[in-house]
Design a protein around this motif. Structure first.
Motif, PDB file in Angstrom:
ATOM      1  N   MET A   1       0.847  -1.182   0.000  1.00 21.53           N
ATOM      2  CA  MET A   1       0.000   0.000   0.000  1.00 21.53           C
ATOM      3  C   MET A   1       0.888   1.239   0.000  1.00 21.53           C
ATOM      4  O   MET A   1       1.927   1.248   0.631  1.00 21.53           O
ATOM      5  CB  MET A   1      -0.893  -0.018   1.231  1.00 21.53           C
ATOM      6  N   GLU A   2       0.435   2.256  -0.712  1.00 21.70           N
ATOM      7  CA  GLU A   2       1.289   3.440  -0.830  1.00 21.70           C
ATOM      8  C   GLU A   2       0.474   4.722  -0.637  1.00 21.70           C
ATOM      9  O   GLU A   2      -0.663   4.821  -1.078  1.00 21.70           O
ATOM     10  CB  GLU A   2       1.902   3.433  -2.230  1.00 21.70           C
ATOM     11  N   PHE A   3       1.051   5.677   0.064  1.00 18.65           N
ATOM     12  CA  PHE A   3       0.436   6.985   0.236  1.00 18.65           C
ATOM     13  C   PHE A   3       1.461   8.060  -0.089  1.00 18.65           C
ATOM     14  O   PHE A   3       2.645   7.879   0.156  1.00 18.65           O
ATOM     15  CB  PHE A   3      -0.009   7.201   1.696  1.00 18.65           C
ATOM     16  N   SER A  64       3.793  -2.467   4.222  1.00 18.86           N
ATOM     17  CA  SER A  64       3.519  -3.880   3.975  1.00 18.86           C
ATOM     18  C   SER A  64       3.147  -4.486   5.318  1.00 18.86           C
ATOM     19  O   SER A  64       3.111  -3.778   6.326  1.00 18.86           O
ATOM     20  CB  SER A  64       4.738  -4.568   3.375  1.00 18.86           C
TER      21      SER A  64
ATOM     22  N   MET B 371      -5.219  -4.006   6.099  1.00 20.80           N
ATOM     23  CA  MET B 371      -4.710  -3.318   4.907  1.00 20.80           C
ATOM     24  C   MET B 371      -5.651  -3.499   3.728  1.00 20.80           C
ATOM     25  O   MET B 371      -5.913  -2.553   2.973  1.00 20.80           O
ATOM     26  CB  MET B 371      -3.302  -3.823   4.560  1.00 20.80           C
ATOM     27  N   ALA B 372      -6.167  -4.701   3.578  1.00 20.32           N
ATOM     28  CA  ALA B 372      -7.106  -4.956   2.482  1.00 20.32           C
ATOM     29  C   ALA B 372      -8.345  -4.084   2.646  1.00 20.32           C
ATOM     30  O   ALA B 372      -8.848  -3.482   1.679  1.00 20.32           O
ATOM     31  CB  ALA B 372      -7.484  -6.436   2.453  1.00 20.32           C
ATOM     32  N   GLU B 375      -7.554  -0.469   1.761  1.00 19.61           N
ATOM     33  CA  GLU B 375      -7.511  -0.258   0.308  1.00 19.61           C
ATOM     34  C   GLU B 375      -8.908  -0.139  -0.271  1.00 19.61           C
ATOM     35  O   GLU B 375      -9.175   0.683  -1.139  1.00 19.61           O
ATOM     36  CB  GLU B 375      -6.712  -1.380  -0.363  1.00 19.61           C
ATOM     37  N   LYS B 376      -9.813  -0.970   0.247  1.00 14.36           N
ATOM     38  CA  LYS B 376     -11.197  -0.928  -0.214  1.00 14.36           C
ATOM     39  C   LYS B 376     -11.842   0.419   0.138  1.00 14.36           C
ATOM     40  O   LYS B 376     -12.539   1.020  -0.677  1.00 14.36           O
ATOM     41  CB  LYS B 376     -11.974  -2.088   0.431  1.00 14.36           C
ATOM     42  N   ASN B 378     -10.300   3.253   0.537  1.00 14.06           N
ATOM     43  CA  ASN B 378      -9.734   4.278  -0.346  1.00 14.06           C
ATOM     44  C   ASN B 378     -10.352   4.231  -1.743  1.00 14.06           C
ATOM     45  O   ASN B 378     -10.573   5.263  -2.369  1.00 14.06           O
ATOM     46  CB  ASN B 378      -8.208   4.135  -0.423  1.00 14.06           C
ATOM     47  N   ARG B 379     -10.651   3.013  -2.231  1.00 12.62           N
ATOM     48  CA  ARG B 379     -11.306   2.888  -3.541  1.00 12.62           C
ATOM     49  C   ARG B 379     -12.710   3.494  -3.493  1.00 12.62           C
ATOM     50  O   ARG B 379     -13.110   4.248  -4.372  1.00 12.62           O
ATOM     51  CB  ARG B 379     -11.403   1.413  -3.965  1.00 12.62           C
TER      52      ARG B 379
END
Lengths: 137, 447
Positions: A1-3, A64, B371-372, B375-376, B378-379
């Protein structure tokens, strides 16, 4: 993941905003609180360095499951002697910056103390890249 | 872990699901569902912001039955100084004490009598544990809970001592036991200016059990005293022997800067919960450092701004300041036998348990899953409008996105998304109404 976050040189009123955002992300990821504290302290110092010394900068955060790697790249005066800058109390900050409570010469030493791996690359009159890595376990 | 006890309740009859409470809640604990506000008990810290902002008076504070006091032979009431601030100048302190007796109380104790002992205990704790600076006061139960849920990394800075409320209750019990009264005959009740103190008594943090038997809301006592004064207007006043004339410092304790004025070093006093959150963020980031002691209170202007107070908080402060002046000038003798119990209280001042973290921020225990989910989120944030209108029943677009990934809400609750789906013929107007009914209740759409 990146910001990615922009850091504005000279804008002290906004210094710390990017590190605060990273803190919120780490809290949501359930990273250990004492670890979050170390990471955020290091990031805050690095962010203030850009604000105090450079014209502009970027903070790139790569996450990560077992580490966080933050790269802060700035366009600025650069550091002529990195080993000197790593010494506690050494500072090139202007009197104005010191008046605002910054520039005590603890920045880089404090960053080193609060991360697991620190790499600094700098070119005089071009800029500095600081890469900090902290492992979660 | 045991759930928090919450004193704040929502009346389904009065609530119209207007979103006012949802948008002011500092821990994002409120959602609108089926036309009603609902509180997430794990996130609520009992600060009372929702109650203060409810235009329908639909949020209330549950209190113990007042008649419970009569199951005890010795009925002791603990009152914070804020009580005196509720009354206008023509109501005297003598009248207030007398009316408390007239309603069945046998002994009145001012909780802030214990603040002298508490100040010493705090001072000694800070000297012994200087490496834990900055010290955060545990005065306000809403703030302690806020730190537990939102700032767990700051918990080690919280001073783990009982507060004046608990110490005065311990003092009351011990005093009567020493006089030969048996334990089961003693009932100790506290008059509360807020919901947080009730929660702190019903499910104390860092303690097994509170020494207080029951809680009476300040607005209830206010009405009872006012009523009594009107009814007993023509009767001569019987003075109460235990009436106290507190020192100005003790009166000031529950007001803003009441604690910081007692300590040396760099001290900060912050009131109102959103201001407190700002400072805690800065402290956590170490943006501010070199601070010795911080007083944090959830209500605007501290306890005089509590959700159960009646009087305007500025007028309350005015009256309390007058009380300070009078007491300083008159130097009347205080029945200050609490000093006899100083060593006993100090011995018992430390919390027996730990103040544990209860983080509400984490998306998942497992970092990979978290984390998953992030990410969701953010989408989702890329295509919802980010105007935080609240029409989906969540306080912000981000909160909706989080609710969606946690399986607590559906993305098509968003009215913006509904419009897009209808434009693209992927949703009928009836389906859109049906979705909105789930948030706002069927009745809303029948008008």
């Amino acid at each position: 993941m990146e910001f990615n976050f922009n850091i504005e040189g000279g804008n002290f009123s906004h210094a710390g905003a990017a590190s605060s955002e990273v803190k919120k992300v780490l809290k949501q990821l359930n990273v250990d609180v004492s670890l979050i504290k170390r990471i955020v302290v290091a990031l805050y110092e690095a962010e203030v360095n850009v604000v105090a010394h450079a014209y502009e900068g970027m903070m790139k955060v790569v996450l990560s499951s077992d580490f966080i790697e933050v790269t802060i790249t700035d366009r600025g005066p650069g550091i002529p002697d990195i080993s000197l800058a790593m010494k506690e109390g050494y500072s090139t900050a202007s009197p104005q910056v010191r008046e605002m409570g910054f520039g005590a010469g603890m920045g880089l030493p404090n960053i080193k103390k609060n991360c697991d791996k620190l790499e600094i690359v700098s070119k005089v009159n071009e800029g500095t890249t600081v890469k900090m890595t902290t492992f979660f376990s | 872990m045991d759930p928090f006890y919450h004193a704040l309740q929502i009346s389904p009859k009065a609530c119209i699901g207007c979103t006012h409470c949802m948008t002011v809640c500092p821990t994002n604990a409120i959602r609108i569902c089926d036309g009603l506000a609902t509180i997430n008990e794990a996130a609520c810290v009992d600060c009372g912001m929702c109650l203060k902002n409810c235009s329908q008076h639909a949020i209330f504070v549950e209190q113990d039955d007042f008649n419970k006091i009569f199951s005890f032979k010795h009925r002791i009431i603990l009152i914070p100084t804020v009580v005196f601030g509720q009354f206008s100048d023509d109501v005297t302190e003598e009248q207030i004490f007398a009316e408390l007796h007239a309603m069945g109380i046998t002994h009145v104790i001012e909780t802030d009598q214990a603040t002298g002992v508490l100040t010493e205990a705090i001072q000694e704790y800070m000297e012994k544990n200087y490496f834990r600076r900055p010290f955060i006061s545990a005065f306000c139960p809403a703030i302690v809970r806020l730190i537990q849920v939102r700032f767990p990394s700051m918990l080690s800075h919280v001073i783990p001592l009982k507060q004046a409320l608990d110490l005065s209750a311990l003092y009351a019990r011990k005093k009567f036991i020493d006089q030969g009264v048996s334990e089961e005959d003693i009932g100790v009740f506290y008059v509360t200016p807020c919901a947080a103190k009730i929660a702190a008594i019903k499910s104390p943090v860092g303690e097994e059990k509170s020494p207080v038997d029951g809680v009476i809301n300040m607005d209830f006592i206010y009405n009872k005293v006012q009523m009594g004064i009107t009814q007993h207007r023509d009767k001569p006043l019987t003075p109460v022997p235990e009436q106290t004339y507190l020192s100005p410092e003790a009166i000031a304790w529950t007001l803003s800067e009441g604690e910081v004025s007692r300590f040396n070093g760099r001290c900060l006093a912050i009131d109102e919960i959103h201001n407190v959150i700002d400072i805690l963020e800065k402290l956590e980031d170490e943006e501010i450092s070199e601070i010795d002691f911080i007083e944090l209170r959830a209500c605007d202007h501290s306890c005089v701004g509590g959700a159960l107070t009646i009087n305007n908080r500025f007028l309350s402060i005015e009256r309390l300041r007058k009380r300070m002046k009078n007491n300083a000038k008159n130097k009347r003798s205080v029945p200050d036998d609490i000093l006899q119990y100083k060593s006993y209280l100090k011995q018992h001042s430390l919390l027996s348990g730990k103040v544990l973290p209860r983080s509400i921020e984490k998306l998942d225990e497992n970092i990979l899953v978290a984390m998953a989910k992030m990410e969701k989120i953010n989408r989702i944030m890329n295509f919802i409008p980010k105007i935080d209108c609240g029409a989906c029943g969540s306080p912000s677009c981000r909160a909706l996105a989080q609710d969606v990934v946690q399986g607590k809400a559906k993305l098509n609750q968003c009215v913006f998304i509904q419009k897009v789906l209808m434009r693209d013929n992927l949703m009928t107007p009836d389906e859109s109404i049906e979705l909105s009914e789930r948030t706002w209740g069927k009745e809303r759409f029948r008008k």
